[in-house]
Scaffold this motif. Sequence first.
Motif, PDB file in Angstrom:
ATOM      1  N   ASP A 215       0.868  -1.255   0.154  1.00  0.00           N
ATOM      2  CA  ASP A 215       0.117   0.013  -0.136  1.00  0.00           C
ATOM      3  C   ASP A 215       0.989   1.215  -0.062  1.00  0.00           C
ATOM      4  N   SER A 216       0.773   1.984  -1.289  1.00  0.00           N
ATOM      5  CA  SER A 216       1.596   3.161  -1.012  1.00  0.00           C
ATOM      6  C   SER A 216       0.751   4.534  -1.287  1.00  0.00           C
ATOM      7  N   VAL A 217      -0.811   4.169  -1.131  1.00  0.00           N
ATOM      8  CA  VAL A 217      -1.594   5.267  -1.100  1.00  0.00           C
ATOM      9  C   VAL A 217      -1.867   5.867   0.228  1.00  0.00           C
ATOM     10  N   GLY A 218      -1.699   4.895   1.246  1.00  0.00           N
ATOM     11  CA  GLY A 218      -1.661   5.684   2.660  1.00  0.00           C
ATOM     12  C   GLY A 218      -3.069   5.794   3.308  1.00  0.00           C
ATOM     13  N   LYS A 219      -3.202   7.028   3.533  1.00  0.00           N
ATOM     14  CA  LYS A 219      -4.417   7.437   4.533  1.00  0.00           C
ATOM     15  C   LYS A 219      -5.747   6.819   3.926  1.00  0.00           C
ATOM     16  N   ASP A 220      -5.890   6.826   2.709  1.00  0.00           N
ATOM     17  CA  ASP A 220      -7.355   6.684   2.085  1.00  0.00           C
ATOM     18  C   ASP A 220      -7.367   5.107   2.002  1.00  0.00           C
ATOM     19  N   THR A 221      -6.449   4.515   1.969  1.00  0.00           N
ATOM     20  CA  THR A 221      -6.682   2.884   1.965  1.00  0.00           C
ATOM     21  C   THR A 221      -5.987   2.111   3.119  1.00  0.00           C
ATOM     22  N   PHE A 222      -5.832   2.666   3.985  1.00  0.00           N
ATOM     23  CA  PHE A 222      -5.070   1.903   5.149  1.00  0.00           C
ATOM     24  C   PHE A 222      -6.197   0.825   5.661  1.00  0.00           C
ATOM     25  N   GLU A 223      -7.140   1.160   6.007  1.00  0.00           N
ATOM     26  CA  GLU A 223      -8.211   0.501   6.911  1.00  0.00           C
ATOM     27  C   GLU A 223      -8.844  -0.627   5.485  1.00  0.00           C
ATOM     28  N   LYS A 224      -8.747  -0.211   4.421  1.00  0.00           N
ATOM     29  CA  LYS A 224      -9.393  -1.284   3.229  1.00  0.00           C
ATOM     30  C   LYS A 224      -8.334  -2.349   2.889  1.00  0.00           C
ATOM     31  N   SER A 225      -7.145  -1.957   3.352  1.00  0.00           N
ATOM     32  CA  SER A 225      -6.111  -2.945   3.055  1.00  0.00           C
ATOM     33  C   SER A 225      -6.115  -3.954   4.242  1.00  0.00           C
ATOM     34  N   LEU A 226      -6.203  -3.368   5.260  1.00  0.00           N
ATOM     35  CA  LEU A 226      -6.165  -4.468   6.584  1.00  0.00           C
ATOM     36  C   LEU A 226      -7.370  -5.195   6.093  1.00  0.00           C
ATOM     37  N   ASP A 249      -4.639   2.906  16.415  1.00  0.00           N
ATOM     38  CA  ASP A 249      -4.767   1.977  17.568  1.00  0.00           C
ATOM     39  C   ASP A 249      -4.431   0.721  17.150  1.00  0.00           C
ATOM     40  N   LEU A 250      -3.354   0.328  17.775  1.00  0.00           N
ATOM     41  CA  LEU A 250      -2.797  -1.116  17.418  1.00  0.00           C
ATOM     42  C   LEU A 250      -3.588  -2.270  17.726  1.00  0.00           C
ATOM     43  N   ALA A 251      -4.774  -2.039  18.554  1.00  0.00           N
ATOM     44  CA  ALA A 251      -5.728  -3.206  18.924  1.00  0.00           C
ATOM     45  C   ALA A 251      -6.265  -3.701  17.498  1.00  0.00           C
ATOM     46  N   ILE A 252      -6.338  -2.674  16.150  1.00  0.00           N
ATOM     47  CA  ILE A 252      -7.090  -2.766  15.177  1.00  0.00           C
ATOM     48  C   ILE A 252      -6.399  -4.399  14.568  1.00  0.00           C
ATOM     49  N   LEU A 253      -5.323  -4.464  14.884  1.00  0.00           N
ATOM     50  CA  LEU A 253      -4.466  -5.589  14.301  1.00  0.00           C
ATOM     51  C   LEU A 253      -4.987  -7.030  14.708  1.00  0.00           C
ATOM     52  N   ASN A 254      -5.289  -6.898  16.083  1.00  0.00           N
ATOM     53  CA  ASN A 254      -5.641  -7.778  16.722  1.00  0.00           C
ATOM     54  C   ASN A 254      -7.257  -8.257  16.138  1.00  0.00           C
ATOM     55  N   GLN A 255      -8.039  -7.256  16.254  1.00  0.00           N
ATOM     56  CA  GLN A 255      -9.465  -7.069  15.899  1.00  0.00           C
ATOM     57  C   GLN A 255      -9.768  -7.742  14.491  1.00  0.00           C
ATOM     58  N   LYS A 256      -8.826  -7.380  13.487  1.00  0.00           N
ATOM     59  CA  LYS A 256      -8.866  -7.899  12.129  1.00  0.00           C
ATOM     60  C   LYS A 256      -8.150  -9.187  11.793  1.00  0.00           C
ATOM     61  N   GLY A 257      -7.567  -9.972  12.848  1.00  0.00           N
ATOM     62  CA  GLY A 257      -7.117 -11.097  12.606  1.00  0.00           C
ATOM     63  C   GLY A 257      -5.648 -11.083  12.952  1.00  0.00           C
ATOM     64  N   SER A 258      -5.062 -10.585  13.898  1.00  0.00           N
ATOM     65  CA  SER A 258      -3.619 -10.830  14.327  1.00  0.00           C
ATOM     66  C   SER A 258      -2.523 -10.609  13.080  1.00  0.00           C
ATOM     67  N   LEU A 259      -3.087  -9.299  12.604  1.00  0.00           N
ATOM     68  CA  LEU A 259      -2.194  -8.765  11.274  1.00  0.00           C
ATOM     69  C   LEU A 259      -0.828  -8.189  11.815  1.00  0.00           C
ATOM     70  N   PHE A 260      -0.048  -8.236  10.784  1.00  0.00           N
ATOM     71  CA  PHE A 260       1.200  -7.474  10.843  1.00  0.00           C
ATOM     72  C   PHE A 260       1.107  -6.294   9.798  1.00  0.00           C
ATOM     73  N   VAL A 261       1.996  -5.349  10.310  1.00  0.00           N
ATOM     74  CA  VAL A 261       2.127  -4.082   9.463  1.00  0.00           C
ATOM     75  C   VAL A 261       3.664  -3.694   9.461  1.00  0.00           C
ATOM     76  N   THR A 262       4.304  -3.322   8.207  1.00  0.00           N
ATOM     77  CA  THR A 262       5.501  -2.815   8.237  1.00  0.00           C
ATOM     78  C   THR A 262       5.582  -1.439   7.412  1.00  0.00           C
ATOM     79  N   ARG A 263       6.159  -0.616   7.820  1.00  0.00           N
ATOM     80  CA  ARG A 263       6.744   0.681   7.051  1.00  0.00           C
ATOM     81  C   ARG A 263       8.056   0.780   6.585  1.00  0.00           C
ATOM     82  N   PRO A 264       8.483   0.184   5.301  1.00  0.00           N
ATOM     83  CA  PRO A 264       9.600  -0.054   4.887  1.00  0.00           C
ATOM     84  C   PRO A 264      10.152   1.198   3.980  1.00  0.00           C
TER      85      PRO A 264
END
Length: 327
Positions: A215-226, A249-264
Amino acid sequence: MAKRIQFSETGTPDVLQYVDYQPQDPQAGEVQVENKAIGINYIDTYVRSGLYPPASFPAGLGTEAAGVVSKVGSGVTGIKPGDRVVYAQSALGAYNEFHNVPQEKIALLPDAISFEQAAASFLKGLTVYYLLRKTHEVQAGETILFHAAAGGVGLIACQWAKALGVKLIGTVGSDEKAERAKQAGAWATINYQKEDIATRVAELTGGEKVGVVYDSVGKDTFEKSLNSLKRRGLLVSFGNASGPVKGVDLAILNQKGSLFVTRPSLNGYVTNREELEEASSELFSLIASGAIKVDVSDAQKFPLAEAKRAHETLESRVTQGSSLLIP
Ligand code: NDP
């Protein structure tokens, strides 16, 4: 005197000025390159706008170009005046007729690759290399989601994924861009102006969703990507074309299925001569074999003096693939 683009305050493309300047001799370990084609990257707009402001003013802009070596500083080995080269990740100032670049940022250009092809593909291709080969090593048969698939980075990603046997679902902002991404090898496309991304990803994958989203679009797509990820999937957030992602809020990663996020970033993956050589040789061989084509339309080649118009065009979302400045 030579010509360059500089700016003395951050802001809209209007801050860009085309000015005379006196090129400096290269320092020890540096190579002076006479730029023949300059790569325009979305990050240049972040620097200009103030999202990633320069350290001081007046500042140059741009970090990528291809050209001919005009001078070398002391201690430089293996590169000589007259060599055809390409560089990325330089200090700001690639939007110049001449730019001094540390030797370790420079690759010799194979004869089969033109200056325009190189400047259109080097930084973006190195980016696709680390995204698909290092951040998450994609596997043949795997389905991935890649946003802005008809952009500069995006069209290279479509072709590289196809070459690796990966099924890339590309999001795009128009039906024309969907067609272009498909021609480049996208397995499927989603026009995110009209379709819900996560719903379409679920449909296209038989309900399974994907294991990785780029995801390089950022703000508009963050939650849609998750929402497009399967359990324990990875979101690779690598850009801010619609604005930066803030206040998560990092809890969103738990709520949506124990997801991972990286910002490389490229600077975290291609950090030395050895990594540059490995990445550029993979990229150059895919270009030389024709697996990756980097044709820039005439409408997206701008004279250096028209950097302002080039930025306006890139930010208006009408471009497909890469754009260039020609000194
Ligand atoms: P692109 O050619 O992809 O241009 C950006 C595209 O983003 C637009 O064409 C548009 O495509 C899409 N977009 C979505 N929302 C917006 C918006 N609100 N405003 C503007 N554009 C939007 O640029 P690049 O190929 O140069 O770069 C692509 C992305 O990759 C950038 O975000 C850049 O910062 C990032 N990048 C990150 C690197 C890293 O190492 N982290 C290195 C290199 C690039 P559409 O109309 O289809 O939505």
